[in-house]
Scaffold this motif. Sequence first.
Motif, short mmCIF file in Angstrom:
data_model
loop_
_atom_site.label_atom_id
_atom_site.label_comp_id
_atom_site.label_asym_id
_atom_site.label_seq_id
_atom_site.Cartn_x
_atom_site.Cartn_y
_atom_site.Cartn_z
N CYS A 7 0.75 -1.24 0.04
CA CYS A 7 -0.07 0.05 -0.03
C CYS A 7 0.74 1.24 -0.13
O CYS A 7 1.76 1.22 0.71
N GLU A 8 0.73 2.04 -0.83
CA GLU A 8 1.33 3.42 -0.88
C GLU A 8 1.19 4.53 0.24
O GLU A 8 2.04 5.05 0.43
N VAL A 9 0.32 4.18 1.19
CA VAL A 9 0.12 5.11 2.07
C VAL A 9 0.41 4.49 3.52
O VAL A 9 1.33 5.08 4.08
N VAL A 19 -6.46 -5.05 -10.99
CA VAL A 19 -4.97 -4.85 -11.48
C VAL A 19 -4.41 -3.49 -11.04
O VAL A 19 -3.09 -3.49 -10.75
N LYS A 20 -5.21 -2.69 -10.86
CA LYS A 20 -4.78 -0.96 -10.79
C LYS A 20 -4.85 -0.88 -9.34
O LYS A 20 -4.70 0.34 -8.82
N SER A 21 -5.24 -1.58 -8.18
CA SER A 21 -5.33 -1.35 -6.95
C SER A 21 -3.90 -0.95 -6.26
O SER A 21 -3.03 -1.80 -6.65
N ILE A 22 -3.93 0.26 -5.77
CA ILE A 22 -2.57 0.64 -5.10
C ILE A 22 -2.81 1.08 -3.51
O ILE A 22 -1.78 1.32 -2.87
N TYR A 23 -4.09 0.96 -3.16
CA TYR A 23 -4.35 1.25 -1.84
C TYR A 23 -5.12 -0.19 -1.07
O TYR A 23 -5.83 -0.79 -1.77
N CYS A 24 -4.50 -0.52 0.01
CA CYS A 24 -5.32 -1.47 0.65
C CYS A 24 -6.67 -1.49 1.11
O CYS A 24 -7.40 -2.37 1.36
N VAL A 31 -7.19 9.00 2.47
CA VAL A 31 -5.82 9.56 3.03
C VAL A 31 -5.24 10.07 1.82
O VAL A 31 -4.51 11.34 1.85
N ALA A 32 -4.83 9.21 0.90
CA ALA A 32 -3.94 9.61 -0.64
C ALA A 32 -4.58 10.68 -1.09
O ALA A 32 -3.91 11.70 -1.65
N SER A 33 -5.85 10.78 -1.19
CA SER A 33 -6.72 11.77 -2.15
C SER A 33 -6.45 13.19 -1.25
O SER A 33 -6.28 14.36 -2.03
#
Length: 181
Positions: A7-9, A19-24, A31-33
């Motif tokens: 997860c990027e956060v 396939v495009k999921s980057i947050y858990c 939070v990323a937004s």
Amino acid sequence: METQRKCEVCNTYFTPKTVKSIYCSQRCSKVASKRKKVENEKKQRLENIVSDIPNDCDYISIPEALALFRVGRTTLYTLIRKGMIPSINMGQRLTRLSKSQLETLFGKREDLPKETVPKKKQYSLEPEDCYTIGEIAQKFHLGEKTVYSHIRKYSIPTRQIGRFVYVPKSEIDDLYKNTKR
């Protein structure tokens, strides 16, 4: 085959739903937004400050110097204290810095490259450019339920015309390219 992503956060590992999921989770996505929104507002404030600086002035304020040269506040104050940047104190919160001296120290400000937003793929969902679910199942020796689950799992676009569901050939061929026919 399950893949794990970080997860990027929150930096935890998770199994992505698409396939495009980057947050858990939804929370990490929010939070990323929020972080992205704050960063964009900060960039806009800096751009507004830079655009308001007259070209012919020799001395600029500290917030203008921070915006114009993208220097850290502590770095700027340290250089002022050491005497490397000539400054004039005209009262409380009215410190002015030599613009020419700052230019020789830090150079002209280069605009940061704009973030490139990945373009969404354009699909032709016309029947001649697509497979039906039955054709996919027959061609790749899969069950129709399996095909449907892969379409949902990998967020592949579909189009229903009558009782047939059409899926882009390019996406299906990429998905099953290593499968024997």
